[in-house]
Design an enzyme around this catalytic site. Structure first.
Site, PDB file in Angstrom:
ATOM      1  N   SER A 244       0.972  -1.377  -0.254  1.00 53.98           N
ATOM      2  CA  SER A 244       0.265  -0.039  -0.293  1.00 53.98           C
ATOM      3  C   SER A 244       0.732   1.123  -0.013  1.00 53.98           C
ATOM      4  CB  SER A 244      -1.331   0.223   0.924  1.00 53.98           C
ATOM      5  OG  SER A 244      -0.189   0.564   2.503  1.00 53.98           O
ATOM      6  N   LYS A 245       0.047   2.330  -0.143  1.00 56.96           N
ATOM      7  CA  LYS A 245       0.914   4.297   0.010  1.00 56.96           C
ATOM      8  C   LYS A 245       1.901   3.521   1.444  1.00 56.96           C
ATOM      9  CE  LYS A 245      -2.059   6.957  -2.199  1.00 56.96           C
ATOM     10  NZ  LYS A 245      -3.548   6.379  -1.948  1.00 56.96           N
ATOM     11  N   ARG A 246       2.236   3.038   2.303  1.00 58.37           N
ATOM     12  CA  ARG A 246       2.255   2.914   3.218  1.00 58.37           C
ATOM     13  C   ARG A 246       3.916   2.734   2.904  1.00 58.37           C
ATOM     14  NH1 ARG A 246       1.886  -0.169   7.323  1.00 58.37           N
ATOM     15  NH2 ARG A 246       0.562  -1.839   6.077  1.00 58.37           N
ATOM     16  N   HIS A 247       4.383   1.328   2.046  1.00 57.36           N
ATOM     17  CA  HIS A 247       5.363   1.828   1.588  1.00 57.36           C
ATOM     18  C   HIS A 247       5.828   2.235   0.489  1.00 57.36           C
ATOM     19  CE1 HIS A 247       3.136  -2.534   2.983  1.00 57.36           C
ATOM     20  NE2 HIS A 247       3.770  -2.566   3.717  1.00 57.36           N
ATOM     21  N   GLY A 248       5.558   3.566  -0.364  1.00 54.14           N
ATOM     22  CA  GLY A 248       6.286   4.138  -0.893  1.00 54.14           C
ATOM     23  C   GLY A 248       4.885   4.248  -1.941  1.00 54.14           C
TER      24      GLY A 248
END
Ligand code: GLU
Length: 484
Positions: A244-248
């Site tokens: 997800s966005k949390r990973h970039g």
């Protein structure tokens, strides 16, 4: 049988790497079998879908080179067909009208969730008398159509990736086919379309495997032949949670803008779950088409490793001929206003990018580490000058060097190197001191490609001009260094 597969994104967000990978697998499968790759936009969630998102998805697919043979079809333009099938299911006795207010049901579900109880629709409308159902319909009460899920049956199917799969229908509620506003649910629309479009293989993410039993029930109720199903494992982030966005960055176009090549991203995505025979990693599109087989898709979740993607991108950059590379850099150079000069002197810039090519991982690296290759307005990194412009002999030395270089009749790396070393040695200065200082003057940085090659590709006039231009700042830095 002609293979027909589809990619069916919902335009409620950008095309992310998971969707792109699903799309790629479908595309490879179609090309491998000489079949058709269909694009279908699942835009029945009117509130969350937008034309802008559709455009973004199409742009990302085009950029990745995943061309479709049919479509894009839009589900929002096919509503009559879904209604027709929902009513056919009702007529065949597989569905029933439900007059419950969705908001009321949602509240019941919330309460159950808060109390930690499972909740499923209790079929209260299916228990109504036929006449009562009819009366309500006649009275114009809004109703949805629900599919009546048989209980105590385990539905089994063969999955192309997971093998034999079984779902106990006991836990599956009577799901909605058609909402009271006339819009179909995903479960209905997907089956109607896959049937209508003669889809032979449904290849999609694992997140849909639990939907498959419901969809199979619809196929059976309509006496439609089943497609083959294959659910590919979801991509995880390095912490093993769903990517997800949390990973970039997760949006395909963000990767484009960060300077990835489509062929590199495509190659990397193919390897997320697919293990080609032979274990080779760098694969041309032709190789991929030739080798692709769903049987080599692993059940285990692949992990997205941006380092590996960067490594692959660097490999692809290195393989590009210089003129092609320049063309690939074009949008980035245009944005900076550097393109017109490149266009006017392609020869000059070809040798510059060639020199940078071995060190670049991203196209954007050419703009950062290679800034001084494209513009006279490059910035001198203050840390670089503070580190390398300290020796008091440097201003005189650099001025002398500029004069010597201006007199060279052949401006080659070899001749330049000899001149730089001789200039330093004549003044009893270690060549390294001058070399480091010159690099800062010419590029603004402490690291980069070999200095003498770099000077050759910058050209005599540019080098001499830049060295002379740096002198006032160099003098100032050096005197500052003495005062400290
Ligand atoms: N619209 C669905 C999605 O984006 C497609 C699922 C499917 O391929 O059946 O997840």
């Amino acid at each position: 049988m002609t293979v027909r597969v589809r990619f069916a994104p919902s335009p409620t967000g950008y095309l992310h790497v998971g969707g792109a990978r699903t799309s790629l697998f479908n595309w490879l499968f179609a090309r491998k079998h000489g079949g058709a790759f269909i694009l279908r936009i699942e835009d029945t969630d009117v509130e969350r879908s937008s034309a802008e998102m559709v455009e973004g998805i199409l742009e990302a697919l085009r950029w990745l080179g995943l061309d479709w043979d049919e479509g894009p079809y839009y589900q929002s333009q096919r509503l009559a067909l879904y209604r027709e099938v929902a009513h056919a299911l009702w007529k065949r006795g597989y569905a029933y009208p439900c007059f419950c207010d969705p908001a009321v049901l949602e509240r019941e579900r919330e309460v159950a969730r808060a109390q930690g109880r499972p909740w499923k629709y209790d079929r209260r409308c299916d228990r109504l008398d036929r006449s009562e159902q009819e009366r309500r319909v006649q009275a114009g009460l809004p109703y949805a159509l629900r599919f009546r899920v048989p209980e105590d049956v385990t539905l089994r199917f063969e999955d192309g990736v997971h093998g034999a799969v079984g779902f106990a229908l006991r836990d599956v509620e009577d799901f909605v086919l058609l909402r009271s506003d006339g819009y179909p649910t995903y479960q209905l629309a997907v089956v109607v379309d896959d049937h209508d479009m003669h889809v032979t293989h449904v290849i999609r993410g694992d997140d849909h495997i639990a939907n498959t039993p419901k969809q199979i029930l619809i196929y059976r109720a309509m006496d439609w032949p089943l497609p083959a199903f294959a659910h590919v494992p979801l991509i995880l982030g390095p912490d093993r949670s769903r990517l997800s966005k949390r990973h970039g960055a997760v949006s395909v176009l963000a990767y484009r803008d960060e300077g990835y090549l489509p062929e590199a991203l495509r190659n990397y995505l193919a390897l997320l779950g697919w293990y080609p025979p032979g274990g080779q990693e760098i694969l041309s599109l032709d190789d991929m088409v030739r080798l692709f087989d769903l049987r080599d898709v692993n059940k285990a979740n692949p992990i997205f490793d941006v380092q590996k993607l960067q490594w692959m991108n660097a490999e692809y950059i290195r393989q590009l001929p210089d003129d092609v590379l320049l063309e690939r850099l074009r949008p980035f150079l245009e944005r900076r206003g550097w393109w017109s000069d490149v266009q006017a002197h392609p020869e000059r810039y070809r040798s510059r990018v060639s020199l940078l090519k071995t060190r670049a991982r991203l196209l954007t690296d050419f703009l950062t580490m290679g800034e001084a290759f494209f513009t006279e307005d490059y910035t001198i990194d203050p840390e670089a000058s503070a580190q390398r412009w300290t020796d008091t002999r440097l201003p005189t030395l650099m001025e002398t060097l500029a004069d010597h270089l201006a007199r060279l009749t052949e401006f080659t790396a070899l001749a330049i190197e000899a001149t730089v070393r001789a200039t330093a040695e004549q003044a009893s200065v270690k060549p390294a001191v001058l070399i480091h200082a010159v690099r800062v003057a010419l590029t603004g940085r402490t690291v980069g490609p070999g200095l003498f090659e770099l000077m050759e590709v910058l050209g005599q006039d540019t080098v001499v001009r830049r060295l002379r231009r740096a002198l006032p700042q160099l003098r100032e830095m050096v005197s500052k260094a003495i005062r400290q």
